[in-house]
Scaffold this motif. Structure first.
Motif, PDB file in Angstrom:
ATOM      1  N   LYS A  77      -1.542   0.812   7.207  1.00  0.00           N
ATOM      2  CA  LYS A  77      -2.039  -0.250   6.326  1.00  0.00           C
ATOM      3  C   LYS A  77      -0.922  -1.223   5.967  1.00  0.00           C
ATOM      4  O   LYS A  77       0.228  -0.831   5.824  1.00  0.00           O
ATOM      5  CB  LYS A  77      -2.627   0.343   5.035  1.00  0.00           C
ATOM      6  CG  LYS A  77      -3.791   1.291   5.258  1.00  0.00           C
ATOM      7  CD  LYS A  77      -5.008   0.523   5.721  1.00  0.00           C
ATOM      8  CE  LYS A  77      -6.200   1.446   5.890  1.00  0.00           C
ATOM      9  NZ  LYS A  77      -7.405   0.748   6.268  1.00  0.00           N
TER      10      LYS A  77
ATOM     11  N   ASP B  61      -1.044  -3.163   3.143  1.00  0.00           N
ATOM     12  CA  ASP B  61      -0.888  -3.273   1.686  1.00  0.00           C
ATOM     13  C   ASP B  61      -0.893  -1.881   1.051  1.00  0.00           C
ATOM     14  O   ASP B  61      -1.518  -0.955   1.547  1.00  0.00           O
ATOM     15  CB  ASP B  61      -2.001  -4.145   1.081  1.00  0.00           C
ATOM     16  CG  ASP B  61      -3.368  -3.507   1.216  1.00  0.00           C
ATOM     17  OD1 ASP B  61      -4.011  -3.257   0.176  1.00  0.00           O
ATOM     18  OD2 ASP B  61      -3.798  -3.218   2.355  1.00  0.00           O
TER      19      ASP B  61
ATOM     20  N   THR C  75      -2.197  -0.779  -1.827  1.00  0.00           N
ATOM     21  CA  THR C  75      -3.497  -0.319  -2.334  1.00  0.00           C
ATOM     22  C   THR C  75      -4.341   0.251  -1.204  1.00  0.00           C
ATOM     23  O   THR C  75      -4.938   1.321  -1.342  1.00  0.00           O
ATOM     24  CB  THR C  75      -4.241  -1.473  -3.045  1.00  0.00           C
ATOM     25  OG1 THR C  75      -3.424  -1.936  -4.121  1.00  0.00           O
ATOM     26  CG2 THR C  75      -5.592  -1.019  -3.568  1.00  0.00           C
ATOM     27  N   GLY C  76      -4.384  -0.446  -0.086  1.00  0.00           N
ATOM     28  CA  GLY C  76      -5.140   0.046   1.071  1.00  0.00           C
ATOM     29  C   GLY C  76      -4.579   1.357   1.596  1.00  0.00           C
ATOM     30  O   GLY C  76      -5.329   2.262   1.974  1.00  0.00           O
TER      31      GLY C  76
ATOM     32  N   ASN D 140      -5.517   4.165  -0.854  1.00  0.00           N
ATOM     33  CA  ASN D 140      -6.941   4.493  -0.684  1.00  0.00           C
ATOM     34  C   ASN D 140      -7.151   5.308   0.594  1.00  0.00           C
ATOM     35  O   ASN D 140      -7.942   6.262   0.611  1.00  0.00           O
ATOM     36  CB  ASN D 140      -7.795   3.227  -0.656  1.00  0.00           C
ATOM     37  CG  ASN D 140      -7.925   2.597  -2.021  1.00  0.00           C
ATOM     38  OD1 ASN D 140      -7.766   3.253  -3.044  1.00  0.00           O
ATOM     39  ND2 ASN D 140      -8.214   1.304  -2.051  1.00  0.00           N
ATOM     40  N   ALA D 141      -6.448   4.938   1.663  1.00  0.00           N
ATOM     41  CA  ALA D 141      -6.553   5.688   2.925  1.00  0.00           C
ATOM     42  C   ALA D 141      -6.034   7.114   2.740  1.00  0.00           C
ATOM     43  O   ALA D 141      -6.607   8.067   3.287  1.00  0.00           O
ATOM     44  CB  ALA D 141      -5.778   4.966   4.025  1.00  0.00           C
TER      45      ALA D 141
END
Length: 182
Positions: free
Chosen positions: A108, A110, A112-113, A116-117
């Motif tokens: 990812k 970013d 945040t991404g 979340n992953a």
């Protein structure tokens, strides 16, 4: 073990936290005798224990953080999913968490991404091991007279019947379900 250093090991003796004061009040030699009745081979280890304070009383709790990624912080290991040590998976799952964070950061762009992953990659594996710990702990740490009987007379013999040895090996190896890391 580094060359020239003595071999080391970790010795665990399980008791309820409410029983610690009584254990400290009793003779250390009486306790050692009791341990030797359970496991005679611990003699050389017990010989090194000179006082109650040579042992560290550790407590554990069973919990799972609802959101392992919060802001810029990722919870890994016990801060994410603490369990009883019965399955021996604490270090394994912490390392799998770290690998999942590294994988997510590599995939990812970013933060945040990526976090979340990480959550998505680990939730199923964490849920399975938290559930297994919750289910198995009473078989080993309980005042019940029935649960140890079930463990010793039913579960233990069944654990030797195929395909159970393979299933249990996968459980203890952390491979019962996909750990969510590549």
């Amino acid at each position: 073990q580094r060359p020239g250093e003595p071999r080391k090991l970790t010795f665990f003796y399980s008791m309820k936290s409410s029983d610690e004061p009584a254990w400290r009040a009793r003779s250390l030699n009486d306790w050692k005798h009791e341990v030797l009745q359970i496991w005679r081979e611990t003699g050389p280890v017990l010989d090194q224990i000179r006082s109650h304070d040579d042992l560290v009383f550790a407590q554990y709790t069973h919990h799972t953080v609802a959101y392992p990624a919060q802001g810029r912080i990722a919870h890994l290991g016990d801060s994410h999913h603490a369990t009883s040590p019965q399955l021996g998976q604490g270090a394994n799952t912490a390392l799998l968490d770290a690998a999942a964070v590294a994988d997510a950061l590599a995939r990812k762009t970013d933060l945040t991404g990526a976090l979340n992953a990480y959550e998505q990659a680990r939730w199923r594996h964490v849920w399975i091991y938290q559930t297994a710990s919750w289910a198995f702990t009473p078989l080993y740490q309980s005042d019940s007279r029935i649960l140890p009987w079930i463990r010793d007379r039913i579960a233990a013999p069944l654990s030797r019947v195929p395909p159970m040895p393979r299933i249990l090996a996968k459980l203890v190896a952390g491979e019962f379900v996909d750990p969510g890391v590549s």
